[in-house]
Write a protein that holds these residues in place. Structure first.
Motif, PDB file in Angstrom:
ATOM      1  N   PRO A  30      -2.690  -6.409  -0.810  1.00 31.86           N
ATOM      2  CA  PRO A  30      -2.892  -6.151  -2.244  1.00 31.86           C
ATOM      3  C   PRO A  30      -2.837  -7.403  -3.102  1.00 31.86           C
ATOM      4  CG  PRO A  30      -1.483  -4.465  -1.301  1.00 31.86           C
ATOM      5  CD  PRO A  30      -1.665  -5.505  -0.230  1.00 31.86           C
TER       6      PRO A  30
ATOM      7  N   ARG B 179       0.837  -1.183   0.000  1.00 31.96           N
ATOM      8  CA  ARG B 179       0.000   0.000   0.000  1.00 31.96           C
ATOM      9  C   ARG B 179       0.881   1.246   0.000  1.00 31.96           C
ATOM     10  NH1 ARG B 179      -5.214  -0.926   0.867  1.00 31.96           N
ATOM     11  NH2 ARG B 179      -5.856  -2.990   1.584  1.00 31.96           N
TER      12      ARG B 179
ATOM     13  N   GLU C 287      -4.473   0.473  -9.192  1.00 27.37           N
ATOM     14  CA  GLU C 287      -4.715  -0.725  -8.388  1.00 27.37           C
ATOM     15  C   GLU C 287      -5.886  -0.525  -7.438  1.00 27.37           C
ATOM     16  OE1 GLU C 287      -4.232  -4.540  -6.802  1.00 27.37           O
ATOM     17  OE2 GLU C 287      -3.561  -3.601  -8.653  1.00 27.37           O
TER      18      GLU C 287
END
Length: 650
Positions: free
Chosen positions: A630, A58, A442
């Motif tokens: 992620p 992140r 993303e």
């Protein structure tokens, strides 16, 4: 992937399902969160970060201070490269800014104060800390601290390993105080009580709080409103209404406490009426009876309250006269808005100036600010990001309710062509789907981008039980999960089919949490959907009652415990109708989900397999109720796309 048993995958770091990876996206989308406005309304602070393409981590956030008129950055603070920052807050004299930096790797949280261009660390907590607030005279700071925390605070965080004696020791979040010049914290509130939210009293001698004894994850639904003495730590109960409460705030004269109260399913998902109660204690009274919306923030401004609300498809700022119990709308727009832990907007001391972070399907996140009712964009970092979808609000009637939702579609569609559609049910149930920008990066609604990019329409209904239509609507699903809410969803699909080029023979169904339950319910009560994806769902309310870590949330919705009224729990359980299931269903869940334990997903997966229904179960290693890593998010999206493609594009 390491196999748990045939057909069940637990996803480990570095071993991911990679089908359907999207093309590289432009970098640079800036995110803003946790706004803080100075008392004069001339300075704004926010935690800001920039997406780094397909990064496996992140983005790191920094604290930016901006001029509230021009949006120009006048200072940046980033004292801890490995920290996640929390809740910037201005001192009463506007000369200092506090914030907390949490370093999860070492398990510490440090309270920082920035002043005169320099940053000083005032104190460090071994554990978890958040929400630092200045005392009215600016001489001290309070914060919420969990010393020696076994997990991150909140039921959506990954639970601690269930080993050893269970329930023998619980994390207790307490109010801690430290002087402006730093030093060791003083834990003020009782050691056996979990403090959820707090506000200083105007005299600086205490705090108004929401709190409960015991397990903090579980007991927010039965929390009481109280007062904590800053000197002695004594807790005095002011009110114990049969509702969930958020944002307790003391009036400037110290005479009245206001809070947002109603039927709520998750701490942090706020919606209800604004209530007031005398500071000496008493019975709370609604200051907003009959309001056709859901309040989600409030701030005292003299004798009136300025509040934020979701009203239908619009975010609104509403002025409330608590004595007359009247309201007037100061501003509204069909956007998603976020401010801080105090609500969707932040306000200057006189309430004349407001600011928030706003976005919608066509416009990326930006900070807006100004003198009400004239709010204007002051940041332009994301203007180069073009919209990736087309969207519109859809309204329909179901039973005697007016219901609203959002229909999202590809930017370009072919005339005369019919498209498959995914019905995406939000979590909660006390929540609402809103207009969020879909970016090429993303983050930013990546699943919506990928679904529409592959030619799917996506319908996001807000059925009864959702926020935005008043308390009668948000409470209309009591003892009726899978009843009226399911009828609302089906009626919404009918409404969409009348106005959009969707193929009614190629419908998919998906959701997470409550949306996961509704997906399990849908595939056992309808043959209308040809594929489904159920995230963190609930298959069997009876077994769930004894498995989850937050069983207190169920009584306000079901009216009694599963032991006192098992029939209502059984009637709402998808597993009771498993023999009716025909829809191919993918299931996923976090391994350490406290709210919707993986045993529920496994039970439904097992039932589908026994019925010969195509199914897949994925359990994500180390994840809680929210899938946060992620790489796991990318894997979940890829699997979802592949599942729908397999069954809806044949």
């Amino acid at each position: 992937m390491s196999k748990l048993k045939s057909g069940v995958n637990i996803v480990m770091l570095g071993a991911l399902f990679c089908a359907g990876v999207a093309a590289a996206a432009p970098q640079g989308m800036r995110g803003y969160r946790a706004l803080a406005i100075s008392s004069a309304g001339d300075r704004l602070a926010a935690i800001e970060s920039v997406e780094q393409g397909d990064s496996a981590t992140r983005p790191h956030g920094v604290i930016n201070v901006r001029d509230a008129a021009s949006g120009k950055v006048v200072a940046t603070f980033d004292p801890c490269a490995s920290c996640t920052y929390d809740f910037p807050s201005w001192s009463p004299d506007r000369n200092a800014l506090s914030f907390i930096g949490s370093d999860r790797k070492v398990g510490t949280a440090t309270l920082y104060v920035a002043a005169d261009g320099k940053v000083a660390a005032l104190t460090t907590v071994k554990g978890v800390a958040s929400t630092a607030r200045w005392s009215p005279d600016g001489a001290r700071l309070a914060l919420l601290a969990t010393v020696g925390a076994k997990k991150m605070t909140g039921a959506t965080e990954a639970g601690a390993a269930l080993v050893g004696e269970i329930g023998a020791e619980e994390d207790e979040q307490r109010i801690a105080v430290v002087g402006r010049n730093g030093g060791d914290i003083k834990l003020v509130s009782p050691a056996d009580t979990f403090i959820y939210e707090y506000d200083w009293t105007p005299d600086g001698k205490g705090f108004v709080v929401t709190s409960a004894k015991g397990d903090g994850d579980n007991n927010w639904w039965v929390a009481t409103l109280g007062h904590v003495d800053a000197a002695t730590g004594a807790l005095r109960i002011l009110a114990a209404p049969k509702m969930q409460m958020n944002m307790p705030r003391m009036s400037k004269d110290g005479q009245t406490v206001a809070f947002i109260g109603g039927l709520m399913s998750d701490f942090g998902s706020v919606g209800g009426d604004v209530f007031t109660v005398p500071a000496a204690g008493g019975v709370p009274v609604s200051a907003t009876p009959g309001y056709q919306g859901s309040f989600n923030g409030l701030s005292w401004q003299g004798r009136q309250i300025v509040a934020s609300a979701l009203a239908g498809s619009d975010q609104a700022i509403v002025a409330i006269d608590p004595s007359a119990r009247t309201q007037r709308t100061l501003w509204s727009a069909p956007v998603s808005a976020s401010g801080s832990r105090d609500g969707r907007f932040v306000f200057s001391a006189d309430g004349a100036i407001a600011a928030s972070v706003q976005e919608d399907f066509q416009h990326p996140a930006r900070i807006v600010a100004g003198r009400l009712p004239n709010l204007a964009r002051i940041t332009h970092d994301n203007e180069g990001h073009a919209p990736q979808v087309s969207a519109r609000s859809i309204s329909w009637t179901s039973d005697h309710f007016n219901v609203q939702g959002w229909l999202v579609q590809p930017l370009k569609i072919e005339a005369g062509k019919k498209y498959p559609m995914i019905v995406m049910v939000h979590g909660g149930p006390a929540a609402a789907a809103g207009p969020r920008f879909v970016s090429q990066g993303e983050g930013g609604n990546a699943l919506l981008r990928e679904l529409t990019g592959k030619g799917y329409f996506v319908f996001m209904p807000n059925p009864r039980g959702s926020f935005g239509q008043g308390t009668a609507f948000s409470g209309a699903n009591k003892r009726d999960f899978g009843g009226g809410d399911w009828r609302d969803i089906l009626a919404g699909v009918d409404a969409v089919e009348k106005v959009a080029p969707v193929d009614g023979q190629r419908l998919g169904l998906m959701g997470h949490s409550y949306g996961g339950f509704m997906t399990m319910w849908g595939v056992t009560h309808s043959q209308r959907f040809k594929a489904a994806v159920a995230g963190a769902g609930i298959a069997n309310w009876i077994s769930y009652y004894g498995q989850n870590g937050i069983d207190q949330w169920m009584i306000p919705f079901f009216g009694a415990s599963a032991y006192d009224d098992p029939a209502i729990y059984r009637a709402a359980s998808p597993i009771e109708s498993i023999k009716s299931a025909k829809t191919p269903t993918m299931i996923y869940v976090g391994e350490r989900d406290v709210e919707c334990p993986p045993a529920q997903s496994a039970e439904f997966w097992h039932g589908l397999k026994a019925m010969g229904v195509p199914t897949s179960l994925v359990i994500y290693d180390g994840e809680g109720h929210s899938i946060r890593k992620p790489e796991h998010q990318r894997d979940q999206r890829a699997r979802t796309l592949a599942w729908f493609d397999r069954y809806l594009k044949q």
